[in-house]
Each structure stands twice: as C-alpha cells, then as structure tokens.
Write a protein that holds these residues in place. Structure first.
Motif, PDB file in Angstrom:
ATOM      1  N   TYR A 135       0.599   4.031  -2.844  1.00 49.25           N
ATOM      2  CA  TYR A 135       0.422   5.528  -2.545  1.00 49.25           C
ATOM      3  C   TYR A 135       1.561   6.506  -3.011  1.00 49.25           C
ATOM      4  O   TYR A 135       1.290   7.931  -3.331  1.00 49.25           O
ATOM      5  CB  TYR A 135       0.369   5.758  -0.908  1.00 49.25           C
ATOM      6  CG  TYR A 135      -0.991   5.048  -0.473  1.00 49.25           C
ATOM      7  CD1 TYR A 135      -1.894   4.623  -1.254  1.00 49.25           C
ATOM      8  CD2 TYR A 135      -1.078   4.906   0.832  1.00 49.25           C
ATOM      9  CE1 TYR A 135      -3.242   4.206  -0.889  1.00 49.25           C
ATOM     10  CE2 TYR A 135      -2.254   4.067   1.425  1.00 49.25           C
ATOM     11  CZ  TYR A 135      -3.198   3.951   0.778  1.00 49.25           C
ATOM     12  OH  TYR A 135      -4.312   3.149   1.056  1.00 49.25           O
ATOM     13  N   ARG A 171       0.838  -1.194   0.067  1.00 50.24           N
ATOM     14  CA  ARG A 171       0.017   0.161   0.016  1.00 50.24           C
ATOM     15  C   ARG A 171       0.816   1.190  -0.138  1.00 50.24           C
ATOM     16  O   ARG A 171       0.381   2.289  -0.829  1.00 50.24           O
ATOM     17  CB  ARG A 171      -1.134  -0.175   1.001  1.00 50.24           C
ATOM     18  CG  ARG A 171      -2.252  -0.965   1.286  1.00 50.24           C
ATOM     19  CD  ARG A 171      -3.184  -0.609   0.288  1.00 50.24           C
ATOM     20  NE  ARG A 171      -3.059  -0.994  -1.015  1.00 50.24           N
ATOM     21  CZ  ARG A 171      -3.452  -0.608  -2.139  1.00 50.24           C
ATOM     22  NH1 ARG A 171      -4.509   0.146  -2.207  1.00 50.24           N
ATOM     23  NH2 ARG A 171      -3.505  -1.159  -3.441  1.00 50.24           N
ATOM     24  N   ALA A 221      -4.281   7.815   2.596  1.00 52.70           N
ATOM     25  CA  ALA A 221      -5.698   7.576   1.789  1.00 52.70           C
ATOM     26  C   ALA A 221      -6.492   8.894   1.823  1.00 52.70           C
ATOM     27  O   ALA A 221      -6.531   9.489   0.750  1.00 52.70           O
ATOM     28  CB  ALA A 221      -6.149   6.252   2.007  1.00 52.70           C
ATOM     29  N   LEU A 277      -7.558   3.272  -3.330  1.00 52.43           N
ATOM     30  CA  LEU A 277      -6.774   3.434  -1.971  1.00 52.43           C
ATOM     31  C   LEU A 277      -7.276   2.678  -0.697  1.00 52.43           C
ATOM     32  O   LEU A 277      -6.421   2.256   0.088  1.00 52.43           O
ATOM     33  CB  LEU A 277      -7.020   5.089  -1.809  1.00 52.43           C
ATOM     34  CG  LEU A 277      -6.802   6.204  -2.540  1.00 52.43           C
ATOM     35  CD1 LEU A 277      -6.976   7.353  -2.320  1.00 52.43           C
ATOM     36  CD2 LEU A 277      -5.075   6.056  -2.639  1.00 52.43           C
TER      37      LEU A 277
END
Length: 211
Positions: free
Chosen positions: A37, A33, A131, A55
């Motif tokens: 990002y 993740r 997020a 996200l």
C-alpha cells in the motif's frame, strides 16, 4: 494412563504450534500488505477493478484466520479435556496434580486461539480501511470534480415556482365586513350604575319567586 496423557500433550502442543503458525502468517501478510500500500502508484491503473483485486489480495485469508482461530483453540481445549477425563476413568488412583496440569494445558489452547484472533481482526480492519482510502483517492485522481454550478434547489434566483402561481378567481362563499364605528359605539355605550344593577337583580329575584 500414561499413553492417554502423552496423547493429550501431543494434541495440545500440535494445536499450539498450528496457532503460532497462523499468527506468524497473519503478521507476514500484514507487513506485506502495508508495504504494498505504501508503494502503490494510482496512475498505473486504468481500471478500478484491477486496483480492487490487487488491494484485496490475501485479506480474505486474514479474516478467515481471525474468525476461526478461537474455534481451533476451543477444539484443542475440548480434546485435551476429553483425554484428561479418559485418563481419570482408566486410573483407579486419582492424581490431582496430573488432572490440574491436563486441564491447564487444555485451557491454554483456547487462550492462545483468542490471542491469535484478536490481532488478526485488528489487522484485517486496518488493511481494509487503507484499501478503501486508496480506492477513494483513485476516484478523486481519475474523476476530479469540476462542477461549479449552484444547486438550483438552493438558489432562489432559479426558482420559477412563484411565477407559476395563479390566483383563485372563484367567488368566496362568505365575506368579512368591518364597521368603522364599532369601536366607538362599544366605548361610548352607557354604563350601568351600582343602583341600577341592584334594581335589575331585585326584579330578576322577584320574577323567580313568582314562578
């Protein structure tokens, strides 16, 4: 007794292995993740809902692991304690060393569950915050704020309330009158001397006694 003790060890090691697997899964998801990002491009998304879906992928799994890992460890502890007591009841000779080892193994499962849960919750909060920041940046990038007008509620020049006020023309129920000579009459009034005050006081005393 030996079979029960072996079962307790198998359960404990099984719980340990499952918790280690969950911890590795959380670490892998967190790394993936964070990498996603860091490389995401906001201009590739025209719809905010698509961005939210990308996200929030696998974040629910991280939250589920963080909230349920302590219960998995507690389940291993309960099963280990139950099997330890079962072995104690089946054996007429008490083995203190074996009992302590079984209880220690059972309690380790709860400790390992907490060790897995705490970093999982930290990872989840970190990823969720990133997020939200990306979504806010998308809003700023897509809908820039170009308004430069002053707030009419804060600008006195646009306040028309004072121009709409009307005076009350009805007759007042009472009026105030001022006497320009009032102050002069107060200060020029004759003052009573000490002898006059004593005479007045004696008269009042005589009248009270007569009554």
């Amino acid at each position: 007794m030996e079979k029960v003790a072996n079962y307790a060890l198998y359960v404990d090691y099984g719980i340990f292995g499952f918790l280690v697997f969950l911890s590795l899964l959380v670490i892998a998801i967190g790394i993936e993740r964070l990498w996603f990002y860091s490389i995401i491009r906001l201009d590739d998304y025209e719809d905010k809902r698509e961005l939210e879906l990308d996200l929030h992928k696998r974040l629910t799994l991280v939250a589920t692991i963080g909230s349920n890992a302590p219960y998995v460890g507690l389940l291993g502890t309960v099963i280990g304690i139950m099997l330890t007591f079962t072995s104690i009841g089946a054996n007429t000779m008490l083995d203190t060393k074996g009992i302590m080892v079984g209880l220690a193994m059972a309690l380790r499962a709860t400790a390992l569950g907490l060790v897995v849960a705490i970093p999982s919750i930290v990872f989840y909060n970190l990823l969720l915050r990133k997020a939200e920041v990306i979504l806010t940046n998308w809003d700023i990038f897509t809908n820039p704020n170009t308004k430069t007008k002053n707030n009419p509620r804060l600008d006195h020049r646009d306040d028309t309330t004072r121009n709409q006020l009307t005076t009350d023309k009805r007759p007042k129920p009472y009026t105030y009158t001022t006497d320009p000579n009032m102050q002069a009459r107060i200060h020029k009034a004759p003052r009573l001397t000490t002898q006059q005050n004593e005479t007045i006081h004696k008269k009042q005393t005589n009248e009270e006694q007569k009554e």
